[in-house]
Design an enzyme around this catalytic site. Structure first.
Site, PDB file in Angstrom:
ATOM      1  N   ASN A  21       0.871  -1.180   0.000  1.00 55.41           N
ATOM      2  CA  ASN A  21       0.000   0.000   0.000  1.00 55.41           C
ATOM      3  C   ASN A  21       0.903   1.224   0.000  1.00 55.41           C
ATOM      4  O   ASN A  21       1.480   1.568   1.029  1.00 55.41           O
ATOM      5  CB  ASN A  21      -0.894  -0.036   1.247  1.00 55.41           C
ATOM      6  N   LYS A  77       0.136   4.216  -0.249  1.00 54.87           N
ATOM      7  CA  LYS A  77      -0.525   5.391   0.340  1.00 54.87           C
ATOM      8  C   LYS A  77      -0.308   6.603  -0.577  1.00 54.87           C
ATOM      9  O   LYS A  77      -0.234   6.424  -1.787  1.00 54.87           O
ATOM     10  CB  LYS A  77      -0.033   5.615   1.779  1.00 54.87           C
ATOM     11  N   HIS A 119      -9.486   1.030   4.743  1.00 54.26           N
ATOM     12  CA  HIS A 119      -8.221   1.238   5.465  1.00 54.26           C
ATOM     13  C   HIS A 119      -8.478   2.189   6.644  1.00 54.26           C
ATOM     14  O   HIS A 119      -9.293   3.108   6.542  1.00 54.26           O
ATOM     15  CB  HIS A 119      -7.161   1.819   4.518  1.00 54.26           C
ATOM     16  N   GLU A 167      -6.931   4.623   7.717  1.00 55.02           N
ATOM     17  CA  GLU A 167      -6.745   6.051   7.417  1.00 55.02           C
ATOM     18  C   GLU A 167      -7.976   6.625   6.728  1.00 55.02           C
ATOM     19  O   GLU A 167      -8.310   7.797   6.897  1.00 55.02           O
ATOM     20  CB  GLU A 167      -5.480   6.239   6.558  1.00 55.02           C
ATOM     21  N   GLU A 198      -5.310  -4.979  10.458  1.00 52.80           N
ATOM     22  CA  GLU A 198      -4.286  -3.971  10.705  1.00 52.80           C
ATOM     23  C   GLU A 198      -4.594  -3.251  12.013  1.00 52.80           C
ATOM     24  O   GLU A 198      -5.426  -2.334  12.034  1.00 52.80           O
ATOM     25  CB  GLU A 198      -4.282  -2.934   9.572  1.00 52.80           C
ATOM     26  N   GLY A 250       2.615   2.385  10.911  1.00 49.09           N
ATOM     27  CA  GLY A 250       3.553   3.496  10.787  1.00 49.09           C
ATOM     28  C   GLY A 250       4.213   3.876  12.103  1.00 49.09           C
ATOM     29  O   GLY A 250       4.834   4.922  12.209  1.00 49.09           O
ATOM     30  N   SER A 287       3.594  -2.017  10.452  1.00 44.51           N
ATOM     31  CA  SER A 287       5.043  -2.075  10.682  1.00 44.51           C
ATOM     32  C   SER A 287       5.652  -3.430  10.325  1.00 44.51           C
ATOM     33  O   SER A 287       6.567  -3.903  11.007  1.00 44.51           O
ATOM     34  CB  SER A 287       5.378  -1.684  12.124  1.00 44.51           C
TER      35      SER A 287
HETATM   36  P1  13P Z   1       3.131   0.426   7.747  1.00 48.49           P
HETATM   37  O1  13P Z   1       3.652  -0.861   7.170  1.00 48.49           O
HETATM   38  O2  13P Z   1       3.852   1.639   7.249  1.00 48.49           O
HETATM   39  O3  13P Z   1       3.004   0.367   9.231  1.00 48.49           O
HETATM   40  O4  13P Z   1       1.616   0.603   7.174  1.00 48.49           O
HETATM   41  C1  13P Z   1       0.751  -0.452   7.257  1.00 48.49           C
HETATM   42  C2  13P Z   1      -0.469  -0.122   6.476  1.00 48.49           C
HETATM   43  O5  13P Z   1      -1.221   0.749   6.851  1.00 48.49           O
HETATM   44  C3  13P Z   1      -0.713  -0.875   5.233  1.00 48.49           C
HETATM   45  O6  13P Z   1      -1.985  -0.628   4.745  1.00 48.49           O
END
Ligand code: 13P
Length: 281
Positions: free
Chosen positions: A37, A39, A123, A125, A195, A201, A241
């Site tokens: 992803n 982002k 997601h 976010e 997740e 992150g 992560s």
């Molecule tokens: P990270 O791997 O940067 O923690 O992000 C995970 C994520 O949100 C994947 O959709």
């Protein structure tokens, strides 16, 4: 008499159809997946270079790699991935309506038309920054499936929910409201990504045991709703992560079928290393 015969034949055909579908599910091996992803990162040239490098360094693999870039990359990446085995392209979101006056939005059919086959839905976010509710996500899941795309449906709890011990209830309600309206055939196209928001992150990964516990719980909910054969065939990814140095321990858990990778998917070397982190069969 003739009517009875017709009804008998119809019933038999229905039964055969059901049995074929059940056999298809039974023979399905759970697909291992690593999805990146990206982002809101990388301009067109950077995205093109990253995808080319990943394709160059990906060896033959049984694992399905999916690149989920921002919309502007989808068309070009689909062209690059064309003919590369075990590589697919996915979007990070879509609008819930088929088409119309929704300035700035992108529809599922547009995503399909450029060669993508997956869409990340729900997601954390998007839930957090764009107020996406479970009901809206259920609509998005429907439009994705109607357009012959596969949703990667995200679920997961925030830190306060985990600390209050309500993570199972929360994830259960996200699945119930966002996915469990689907019939078995539609549900069998869904990929789930667990997740935990507190691990995204932050550098704080769920321990392999915490991931396994939640994945097993999610699979048990699917079994209750759709039966154990469909539950056993459903791919459940871990995200948060996940990096080359922790992926193999997480992927060695029996109910973890791969990862949805954020930060580490922006480096070809790391993404390809994660692709190679499954236990040898
Ligand atoms: P990270 O791997 O940067 O923690 O992000 C995970 C994520 O949100 C994947 O959709």
């Amino acid at each position: 008499m003739e009517e009875n015969l017709k009804i008998g034949i119809c019933l038999r055909l229905l039964l055969l159809q059901k049995r074929n579908y059940q056999n298809k599910i039974k023979n399905m091996k759970r697909q291992k997946i690593v999805a990146g992803n990206w982002k809101m990162n990388l301009n067109f040239q950077e995205g093109r270079d990253l995808a080319s490098e990943i394709i160059r360094s990906m060896g033959p693999t049984e694992v399905l790699a999916i690149l989920c870039p921002p919309f502007v990359h989808l068309n070009h990446l689909s062209v690059l991935a064309n003919g590369v085995s075990n590589l697919e392209i996915g979007a990070q979101n879509c609008h819930q309506v088929a088409s119309g006056a929704y300035t700035g939005e992108v529809s599922a059919s547009m995503i399909k038309s450029v060669g993508a086959n997956f869409v990340i839905i729900g997601h954390s976010e998007r839930r957090e920054f764009f107020n996406e509710s479970d009901n809206l996500l259920a609509e998005k899941v429907n439009v994705v499936l109607q357009n012959d795309l596969r949703p990667i449906f995200c679920c997961g709890e925030k830190l306060d929910i985990r600390e209050a011990g309500s993570h199972e209830a929360l994830v259960g309600s996200q699945l119930e409201n966002g996915l469990f309206h689907l019939d078995s055939e539609a549900f069998s196209k869904v990929v789930i990504a667990y997740e935990p928001v507190w691990a995204i992150g932050t550098g704080k990964t769920a321990s392999p045991a915490q991931a396994q516990e939640m994945h097993q719980f999610i699979r048990s909910l699917i079994a209750k709703k759709y039966g154990s054969e469909i539950a056993e065939a459903t791919t459940i990814l871990y995200g948060g992560s996940c990096k080359p140095d922790n992926a193999s321990e997480i992927f060695s858990q029996p109910d973890v079928d791969g990862g949805l990778i954020g930060g580490a998917s922006l480096k070809a070397k790391d993404f390809v290393a994660i692709l190679g982190s499954f236990p040898k069969q």
